[in-house]
Design a protein around this motif. Structure first.
Motif, PDB file in Angstrom:
ATOM      1  N   GLY A   4       6.994   9.273   1.639  1.00  0.00           N
ATOM      2  CA  GLY A   4       6.233   8.200   1.019  1.00  0.00           C
ATOM      3  C   GLY A   4       6.852   6.846   1.284  1.00  0.00           C
ATOM      4  O   GLY A   4       8.082   6.711   1.352  1.00  0.00           O
ATOM      5  N   THR A   5       6.005   5.825   1.423  1.00  0.00           N
ATOM      6  CA  THR A   5       6.483   4.468   1.660  1.00  0.00           C
ATOM      7  C   THR A   5       5.440   3.468   1.192  1.00  0.00           C
ATOM      8  O   THR A   5       4.300   3.835   0.888  1.00  0.00           O
ATOM      9  CB  THR A   5       6.794   4.247   3.155  1.00  0.00           C
ATOM     10  N   ASN A   6       5.843   2.195   1.143  1.00  0.00           N
ATOM     11  CA  ASN A   6       4.926   1.087   0.879  1.00  0.00           C
ATOM     12  C   ASN A   6       4.677   0.328   2.175  1.00  0.00           C
ATOM     13  O   ASN A   6       5.626  -0.121   2.822  1.00  0.00           O
ATOM     14  CB  ASN A   6       5.487   0.116  -0.159  1.00  0.00           C
ATOM     15  N   LEU A   7       3.416   0.204   2.561  1.00  0.00           N
ATOM     16  CA  LEU A   7       3.046  -0.610   3.716  1.00  0.00           C
ATOM     17  C   LEU A   7       2.879  -2.065   3.267  1.00  0.00           C
ATOM     18  O   LEU A   7       2.535  -2.325   2.113  1.00  0.00           O
ATOM     19  CB  LEU A   7       1.750  -0.104   4.334  1.00  0.00           C
ATOM     20  N   PRO A   8       3.091  -3.030   4.170  1.00  0.00           N
ATOM     21  CA  PRO A   8       2.971  -4.441   3.771  1.00  0.00           C
ATOM     22  C   PRO A   8       1.593  -4.779   3.200  1.00  0.00           C
ATOM     23  O   PRO A   8       1.493  -5.394   2.137  1.00  0.00           O
ATOM     24  CB  PRO A   8       3.250  -5.196   5.067  1.00  0.00           C
ATOM     25  N   VAL A  53       0.841  -1.200   0.000  1.00  0.00           N
ATOM     26  CA  VAL A  53       0.000   0.000   0.000  1.00  0.00           C
ATOM     27  C   VAL A  53       0.877   1.252   0.000  1.00  0.00           C
ATOM     28  O   VAL A  53       1.795   1.388   0.825  1.00  0.00           O
ATOM     29  CB  VAL A  53      -0.913   0.018   1.231  1.00  0.00           C
ATOM     30  N   MET A  54       0.618   2.162  -0.915  1.00  0.00           N
ATOM     31  CA  MET A  54       1.352   3.428  -0.943  1.00  0.00           C
ATOM     32  C   MET A  54       0.746   4.388   0.069  1.00  0.00           C
ATOM     33  O   MET A  54      -0.465   4.663   0.039  1.00  0.00           O
ATOM     34  CB  MET A  54       1.319   4.025  -2.345  1.00  0.00           C
ATOM     35  N   ALA A  55       1.587   4.875   0.988  1.00  0.00           N
ATOM     36  CA  ALA A  55       1.097   5.736   2.058  1.00  0.00           C
ATOM     37  C   ALA A  55       2.136   6.813   2.353  1.00  0.00           C
ATOM     38  O   ALA A  55       3.295   6.728   1.944  1.00  0.00           O
ATOM     39  CB  ALA A  55       0.805   4.916   3.311  1.00  0.00           C
ATOM     40  N   ARG A  56       1.723   7.813   3.093  1.00  0.00           N
ATOM     41  CA  ARG A  56       2.613   8.884   3.513  1.00  0.00           C
ATOM     42  C   ARG A  56       2.630   8.925   5.041  1.00  0.00           C
ATOM     43  O   ARG A  56       1.588   8.835   5.690  1.00  0.00           O
ATOM     44  CB  ARG A  56       2.128  10.225   2.943  1.00  0.00           C
TER      45      ARG A  56
END
Length: 724
Positions: free
Chosen positions: A554-558, A536-539
């Protein structure tokens, strides 16, 4: 008080529904023999069976618009979408379905090819009387781009008269400041050829406020206030031609351009006191004037061939976007007005997109087969330069903030689809294959990221019709969401001197698998969607206790698990009073690693809407539309409840050629967004976003000419949605 009134009305509605159901059971034998809608009087309140406004199409909600009293006072199609079950429109005219999905917009089954600003202007140019229906597809099949988690298909009323027709739409929004929108459309149909022209001009001032309260690591308390005044002008023009050589061959062309200019003044303050709020630590004021320009150019060419049961469509698109922005960041001491820091930025962003697509279908026996191929090439080049005022009163190049970033992406996609009907059961199956090749280059941080991946994306749906009043659908799909170009760009975008967000060139695409069940009984619609999204793309926020700088990265959640339950039902209370209610429930479980910990919170929230329409004497129609959103959020933030009330009145003149509407949106100015960080041991921060959505609205629409011919619409691609 307003919320209590809303619930009282809802309880009254449920009571009416219960009584109506009991009455229908007692009179079922009599109803079968009647040819007109049954009417039952209950304590001076007359409940009539409502005309059919909704249906299911392959499991998707289809809402009738033209002639629907629920939308009679709506000023334009964006206003219609706000009142459509399962659709929400935010304060900046962003459209969402299923809670957080930004859908693709289709017109008559074809996707629009416009920038976000052009698309919003186009939707505002459509009055409810011009629209036959709106279809909300929250689980698109493999026939559509894998990026499309949702689609809104707007079907315009079909007309075939020869000659010319024109339309003018004007809207004025008034509060402390005002904003104006103007759109002029004209088309000429001469049998085998159709020519069309659309121009638009919007101008005015909009405002925005931001307020934050933060307890700093050193126990001081800091308040941030920002006031933004945005004076903008938008010019747009598009021209097209459509030629039907014969019954089998058709070709079309469309040229368009859009020019946007914004002069934005953002003033702010940072005020910090000690823990007891008795001693001032610092008090600074900031000025951030911004000059922004955007130029869009687009070309679309398409060809279609029809021969008995065989169909083929070819389409080519080119889009060019150029953005320039110049900022000044001036920070002063509030007491002495002396300059504490001063830096400038100069941004240049260019985007070019090329697309070619072929779709074909053939009926073989009782089955419909389809296949298609698509190629797209996207390239964006970005250059931002920062210069900082030195101690010697000279501006010096700032290599820490400055950056050059380029991104290239090529996608090959193909699909095959199958559809067949077995009695009352209809089966749809599809398989899509997409290969993505991308390269990003962040020059200043010496980061080059190459990616090449292939994905198989299946879909399946079953639809069963019990009778004219009842139908059921079950569907499954797997989707991919690629990062938007702005999410990859590692530039700093400042909200205040101590608050900014940065893109992440290492972001991965996310994948969503979901199942949807939908059921319709007459005008009562209910659906349940459950699914799981991976990467999931999240901030997320990162606070520096030494500098008090708050970054959003910004990051990717599992993964996250989600579910959406929706139900809607209209009720006619009397001949002059009708209501439509919508209830939506959301569930979200977001697994979020953050600062060496893992935060995972089950979030349950709901949204209620009540749309009341009063048909008054002399052709006046009054509408009262209310919404309530419960407390929600994610693993890191709590979002407080909010509600709004809109009131409007409509009247037609000159044999319905002239249509006037007057309304007041967000009557109580109660629709600001308030957020609070959940985990106080990490950061104690709360903030509020406020937009000037509380405003008086006057709308005027005038139709003229001799033709009602429906011009051919153009498509908007997945890549253009991400070019923002």
């Amino acid at each position: 008080m307003i919320i209590k009134l809303w619930f009282l009305l809802l309880l009254l509605l449920l009571s009416f529904l219960g009584k109506a159901q009991e009455t229908s059971k007692r009179n079922v034998s009599d109803s079968l023999s009647e040819t007109k809608a049954s009417t039952t009087t209950i304590s001076e309140v007359v409940i009539q069976s409502a005309s059919r406004k909704m249906k299911l199409n392959d499991g998707n909600l289809v809402m009738m618009v033209s002639g629907n009293k629920d939308f009679k006072t709506s000023t334009h199609l964006l206003d219609v979408l706000r009142k459509t079950p399962g659709v929400s429109v935010d304060q900046e005219d962003g459209i969402f379905i299923g809670g957080r999905v930004s859908p693709a917009i289709f017109i008559n089954g074809k996707q629009m090819v416009m920038s976000n600003q052009e698309l919003q202007a186009y939707l505002r140019s459509l009055s409810p009387e011009m629209v036959e229906s709106v279809e909300v597809n929250t689980n698109p099949s493999s026939k559509y781009d894998a990026e499309f988690k949702g689609i809104i298909d707007i079907r315009l009323k079909k007309n075939v008269n020869l000659g010319w027709k024109g339309n003018y739409n004007g809207n004025v929004y008034v509060n402390k400041l005002n904003y104006r929108e103007n759109t002029f459309n004209i088309s000429y149909h001469a049998g085998k050829a159709t020519y069309n022209l659309q121009t638009g001009f919007n101008d005015g001032i909009s405002t925005y406020r931001y307020h934050a309260l933060q307890h700093l690591a050193n126990t001081n308390i800091m308040r941030t206030n920002t006031y933004q005044k945005d004076q903008g002008k938008v010019y747009s023009i598009q021209a097209g031609a459509d030629f039907a050589f014969n019954d089998k061959n058709r070709v079309g062309f469309n040229l368009r351009s859009n020019f946007r200019k914004n002069d934005r003044l953002r003033n702010g303050s940072l005020y910090a006191v000690d823990n007891n709020e008795t001693q001032t630590i610092f008090n600074t004021i900031s000025e951030n004037p911004i000059n922004y320009n955007q130029d869009n150019y687009g070309i679309t060419a398409d060809y279609s061939f029809r021969n008995k049961q065989f169909k083929i469509d070819l389409i080519g698109n080119y889009l060019s976007v150029k953005n320039t922005q110049a900022d000044d960041f001036i920070n002063r001491d509030a007491a002495t007005t002396g300059i504490l820091s001063y830096w400038k930025s100069d941004l240049l962003n260019k985007i070019n997109i090329y697309i070619a697509q072929v779709d074909a279908s053939q009926k073989l026996g009782n089955a419909d087969w389809g296949a298609g191929i698509k190629y797209s090439s996207s390239e964006t080049n970005n250059n931002i330069r920062y210069d900082t005022l030195s101690a010697g009163s000279q501006f010096i190049y700032d290599p820490v903030r400055s950056n050059i970033f380029s991104y290239k992406e090529k996608i090959w996609a193909g699909y095959i689809s199958y559809q067949q009907k077995f009695g009352n059961l209809k089966l749809n199956a599809g398989l899509r294959l997409e290969n993505t090749n991308s390269i990003s280059n962040a020059v200043s941080i010496d980061s080059i990221v190459n990616r090449n991946y292939l994905e198989w994306l299946p879909s399946l749906s079953l639809d069963y019709t019990f009778n004219k009043s009842s139908e059921f659908s079950l569907s499954y799909s797997r989707k991919i969401t690629r990062p938007a170009f702005s999410q990859l760009n590692p530039f700093r975008y400042y909200f205040s001197p101590l608050n900014y967000w940065i893109g992440n060139p290492y972001l991965q695409p996310s994948f969503t698998s979901q199942i949807k069940a939908a059921y319709r009984y007459r005008n009562w619609m209910t659906s349940l969607t459950i699914g799981k999204e991976k990467d999931v793309m999240a901030r997320y926020p990162l606070y520096n206790p030494e500098t008090n700088v708050l970054e959003y990265l910004g990051t990717n959640l599992p993964y996250r698990n989600f579910a959406v339950f929706e139900t809607s039902f209209p009720v006619k209370i009397t001949k002059w009073w009708s209501m439509a209610s919508q209830v939506t429930g959301f569930y979200n479980y977001e697994f979020m690693p953050y600062l060496d910990e893992v935060f995972a919170v089950n979030i349950y929230n709901y949204e209620l809407r009540l749309n009341q329409v009063f048909s008054l004497p002399k052709g006046y129609t009054v509408n009262v539309f209310t919404t309530y959103e419960s407390r929600t959020g994610n693993s890191l933030y709590i979002i407080k409840p909010r509600y709004s009330i809109d009131i409007s009145i409509q009247k037609s003149w000159l044999d319905n050629k002239l249509n006037t509407k007057l309304g007041f949106n967000n009557l109580l100015d109660s629709y600001d967004q308030r957020l609070e960080f959940r985990h106080k041991q990490i950061m104690d921060n709360r903030f509020t976003h406020w937009w000037d959505s509380s405003r008086l609205v006057f709308s005027l629409s005038y139709n003229f000419g001799s033709s009602d011919y429906q011009i051919k619409e153009i498509r908007k691609t997945e890549e253009e949605n991400r070019a923002r």
